[in-house]
Design a protein around this motif. Sequence first.
Motif, PDB file in Angstrom:
ATOM      1  N   ARG B 263      23.804  46.451  40.940  1.00 15.22           N
ATOM      2  CA  ARG B 263      24.319  45.230  42.158  1.00 15.22           C
ATOM      3  C   ARG B 263      23.597  45.718  43.145  1.00 15.22           C
ATOM      4  O   ARG B 263      24.136  47.341  43.970  1.00 15.22           O
ATOM      5  N   GLN B 265      23.878  46.476  48.119  1.00 13.97           N
ATOM      6  CA  GLN B 265      25.205  45.407  49.276  1.00 13.97           C
ATOM      7  C   GLN B 265      24.379  46.507  50.195  1.00 13.97           C
ATOM      8  O   GLN B 265      23.689  47.441  50.002  1.00 13.97           O
ATOM      9  N   PHE B 266      24.043  45.881  51.235  1.00 12.40           N
ATOM     10  CA  PHE B 266      23.557  46.619  52.559  1.00 12.40           C
ATOM     11  C   PHE B 266      22.010  47.060  52.305  1.00 12.40           C
ATOM     12  O   PHE B 266      21.529  48.174  52.885  1.00 12.40           O
ATOM     13  N   ILE B 270      24.795  49.744  45.279  1.00  9.59           N
ATOM     14  CA  ILE B 270      26.167  50.155  45.428  1.00  9.59           C
ATOM     15  C   ILE B 270      26.032  51.665  45.206  1.00  9.59           C
ATOM     16  O   ILE B 270      27.007  52.375  45.116  1.00  9.59           O
ATOM     17  N   TYR B 273      25.934  54.803  47.254  1.00  7.10           N
ATOM     18  CA  TYR B 273      26.741  55.135  47.874  1.00  7.10           C
ATOM     19  C   TYR B 273      27.965  56.468  47.143  1.00  7.10           C
ATOM     20  O   TYR B 273      28.129  56.531  46.505  1.00  7.10           O
ATOM     21  N   VAL B 275      30.523  57.971  48.072  1.00  4.19           N
ATOM     22  CA  VAL B 275      32.443  57.636  47.638  1.00  4.19           C
ATOM     23  C   VAL B 275      32.310  56.804  46.106  1.00  4.19           C
ATOM     24  O   VAL B 275      33.273  57.118  45.544  1.00  4.19           O
ATOM     25  N   LEU B 276      31.200  56.160  45.816  1.00  4.35           N
ATOM     26  CA  LEU B 276      31.241  55.962  44.691  1.00  4.35           C
ATOM     27  C   LEU B 276      30.939  56.840  43.700  1.00  4.35           C
ATOM     28  O   LEU B 276      31.091  56.918  42.939  1.00  4.35           O
ATOM     29  N   GLN B 332      37.478  46.930  40.899  1.00  7.86           N
ATOM     30  CA  GLN B 332      37.905  47.730  42.629  1.00  7.86           C
ATOM     31  C   GLN B 332      36.247  47.767  42.939  1.00  7.86           C
ATOM     32  O   GLN B 332      35.203  47.644  43.366  1.00  7.86           O
ATOM     33  N   MET B 333      35.598  49.055  41.683  1.00  7.94           N
ATOM     34  CA  MET B 333      33.361  48.681  41.958  1.00  7.94           C
ATOM     35  C   MET B 333      32.751  47.256  41.865  1.00  7.94           C
ATOM     36  O   MET B 333      31.951  47.322  41.741  1.00  7.94           O
ATOM     37  N   HIS B 334      33.337  46.489  41.068  1.00  4.35           N
ATOM     38  CA  HIS B 334      32.934  45.463  40.609  1.00  4.35           C
ATOM     39  C   HIS B 334      32.869  44.520  42.044  1.00  4.35           C
ATOM     40  O   HIS B 334      32.804  43.341  41.418  1.00  4.35           O
ATOM     41  N   GLY B 335      33.818  44.047  42.553  1.00  4.14           N
ATOM     42  CA  GLY B 335      33.664  44.340  43.736  1.00  4.14           C
ATOM     43  C   GLY B 335      34.391  42.060  42.824  1.00  4.14           C
ATOM     44  O   GLY B 335      34.868  42.697  42.074  1.00  4.14           O
ATOM     45  N   GLY B 336      34.443  41.732  44.066  1.00  6.10           N
ATOM     46  CA  GLY B 336      34.608  39.719  43.775  1.00  6.10           C
ATOM     47  C   GLY B 336      35.014  39.663  42.254  1.00  6.10           C
ATOM     48  O   GLY B 336      35.479  38.884  41.507  1.00  6.10           O
ATOM     49  N   ILE B 337      33.348  40.406  41.897  1.00  5.96           N
ATOM     50  CA  ILE B 337      33.242  39.706  40.367  1.00  5.96           C
ATOM     51  C   ILE B 337      34.144  40.283  40.006  1.00  5.96           C
ATOM     52  O   ILE B 337      34.617  39.339  37.999  1.00  5.96           O
ATOM     53  N   MET B 339      37.028  40.411  39.809  1.00  5.11           N
ATOM     54  CA  MET B 339      38.217  39.333  39.020  1.00  5.11           C
ATOM     55  C   MET B 339      38.632  38.215  38.600  1.00  5.11           C
ATOM     56  O   MET B 339      39.467  37.882  38.150  1.00  5.11           O
TER      57      MET B 339
END
Lengths: 383, 375
Positions: B263, B265-266, B270, B273, B275-276, B332-337, B339
């Motif tokens: 995935r 982003q920016f 991800i 990063y 932090v992850l 959480q680390m999957h973000g919206g998907i 959910m």
Amino acid sequence: MTDLDAFRAETRAWLEANCPAEMRTPMRTEKDACWGGRHFEFQSEAQKQWLTVMGERGWTVPDWPASYGGGGLSAAEAKVLKEEMAAIGARPPLTSFGISMLGPALLKFGTEEQKKDYLPQIARGEIRWCQGYSEPGAGSDLAGLQTKAEDGGDHYVVKGQKVWTSYADEADWIFCLVRTSTETKHGGISFLLFDMESPGVSTKPILLISGNSPFCETFFDDVKVPKDQLVGEENKGWDVAKYLLGHEREMISGMGLGGERQALGASVGEVEPLLRAEIAAFDVDVLAFAAMSERFIDQLKAGEAHPAMPSLMKYAGTELNKRRHELIMAAGGSDALEWDSERSRGGKSARDWLRTKANSIEGGTSEIQLGIVAKHILRLPGA
Amino acid sequence: MTLTDDQRMLHDSVAPFMADEGSIKTQLRHWRDIGCKDGFGHGLWKQFAELGLTGILIPEAQGGAGLGMVEAGLVLEEVGRNLTPSPFLTTAVAAVRALEGSAQADRWFPGIVAGEMVAALAIDEGRSHDPAKVSLAATRSGNGFTLNGAKQFVVHGASADVVLVAARTAGAPGETDGITLFAVERDASGLQVDNVALADSSKAARLTFENVSVDADAVVGEVDDGWTPLSRALRSGRAGAASELVGVAAGASDMTLDYLKQRKQFGKLIGEYQVLQHRAAHLFGEIEIARAAALKAAQLLDAGDPRADLFVSVAKAKAGRTSALAVQEGVQMHGGIGMTDEHDIGLYMKREAVLSEMFGSHRFHAAEVARLSGY
Ligand SMILES: Cc1cc2nc3c(=O)[nH]c(=O)nc-3n(C[C@H](O)[C@H](O)[C@H](O)COP(=O)(O)OP(=O)(O)OC[C@H]3O[C@@H](n4cnc5c(N)ncnc54)[C@H](O)[C@@H]3O)c2cc1C
Ligand SMILES: Cc1cc2nc3c(=O)[nH]c(=O)nc-3n(C[C@H](O)[C@H](O)[C@H](O)COP(=O)(O)OP(=O)(O)OC[C@H]3O[C@@H](n4cnc5c(N)ncnc54)[C@H](O)[C@@H]3O)c2cc1C
């Protein structure tokens, strides 16, 4: 009776006959640790005798080869020895960076002469070592070190400064990382051994927040080091350094168990219910970590452990040890905050608590260990 | 604590089987989406039998594989990793341990070995696990007993051929003496079974006993000493649940690590990063620790070591907390998907919640660790 049972019986009898009663009581302060070396002042005759008899038998380093001063024991026998020592509450006869750090590196990278020369002295506690890795500008970024070793023919000339050198002022020799080339960052580092009494070496103690002063700034002003005191090849010291760090991390990770496998809750007395629940959760973690330590050691011996696993062990063990001491302080309440009183044994809980904060810094910080796991085990990108 | 060659071979055959035949798509989602009343497939249970898994703990003399909890744990870790729905934990592990050595074993083991029978455990009566707090009454009548009371969280209760029921023949709720364990057929008259779907799409019944009569030979073990077979079932069930939870954690974590590596982003993956990365590395460590604890518990059980109870609780508590962390980080680390129902990561979260509660939550077992350590 199997051979191992026979070994256990002999070991038990030998320990019974040779371990002085005083060496079977728990250590009360940092001073009870026996470091050996040229300048060590023994706390008692018993402490000295315990080191002597164990050193003669090679049992300070039970699984090193006997030809290098070790006990020549198999892994299973070494485990039996450890268990039998634990059973009578025997103190470790020697606490030594030589045993836990330098020795394994010499066994792997040293020349035959170096092994014959240094290892038996380490086993008998005759040389006290210190570790010259960190510098003011090179901590986590260890390979950024600047201390130089210039070629002087049959010797090197070392100049520069180290920092955070534990017990530099009490050590006899140093194992030291120096820069022998500036061409590449990791490829220009060499691993040297030298006497701290060499002309040009000076140390300046640093006081810790625990009120103790176990480490120093260390200065090298044109120190001459014979070339046969180079371990491994010139410019390839990083491999030696990393190997040694693996052992250092393994040693520090053991502190998560606080030296004991017993539940913390059993030793703190009456506490309020929320703290009791926190302690129970901690005991779950510590007992589970004990299982992982056991598995890790077995995997190491079977050659099945991932080379980055010591980083994980170090991280998990030291974070637990910090938590243990937070809980001991909480359970101790205001008693534990007394700094110099007799009742608090000279502020032992508070000083120990403060000292443990270094566990997640020394030997590479927790952040660095997590970075290593992310990169080498989880293979996350760009790490 | 390394695996033997045989154990490794077992793992190497079970892992691909569970990943193919027991996959989320072919099992969990399939049965859920068609609204199956069992929540698992009997065809797969039969395949478990063909591989010798249903009788894994049953002695060879009784047609089983005669293996131990370490082996059962290896299977359960793969069950957890693939969220494979099956009665393996309740039937092949816990119930088998409860029945072993009793006359009832001869009756039920052949069906279990063949993959034709399912057994369930009816222990808890309140909303949290507390096995000594049995109040369901068994009173003597004629040459047998009459059962009155209610049970809940009877996993696979509606699919079971036999239900092992902890009842009180003496003493008071909270006491371990005076409990008797009965093997009751699910279609016994007076036994009402309310099949309830749980959050993870598995099924756990509420049972109501109204003057259910059973013969004296329905007793497993001794009258008033049901705690003995029940403890065997609980120990192995807890250790097994710990292994399955480790599998759930590992499955969720693997899925998350894959996502971190793909995935963007920016303009970056991800997974780049820090932090992850650090959270992923911490989680990895917790899973390794939980796995070691589960293995330790299984080994001590197999060795009959007196420290087994302590380590079983350590394992269940540690695995429960660890897998909770794994699924929370996973979503959480999957973000919206993460959910969405379409994505599998949320299924791990639901399974974790059920398994963590089963056989005692991490809090229950931390309290056990305290009690067994003398504080
Ligand atoms: C009690 C004690 C004993 C010691 N003994 C010795 C010894 O005997 N010999 C010796 O050579 N050294 C010794 N050390 C030094 C120790 O190895 C260093 O302190 C350690 O490696 C950290 O370096 P630093 O202090 O320069 O901190 P820095 O590297 O400056 O780190 C500061 C903070 O930044 C974080 N950070 C740095 N880089 C990163 C990154 N890439 N990603 C995320 N976070 C990062 C660190 O984790 C830390 O939290 C000792 C230290 C202590 C506390
Ligand atoms: C229930 C629900 C309702 C929603 N409603 C709306 C709505 O009404 N309108 C709308 O526009 N959107 C809505 N959203 C979308 C929501 O805003 C996004 O899901 C959210 O911004 C995260 O983006 P993402 O899902 O693409 O995850 P990603 O951005 O792909 O993140 C995945 C993971 O990577 C981490 N990550 C990403 N970048 C970094 C970084 N630089 N540093 C550290 N970590 C990073 C994230 O924290 C996360 O853990 C909704 C989402 C949900 C779940």
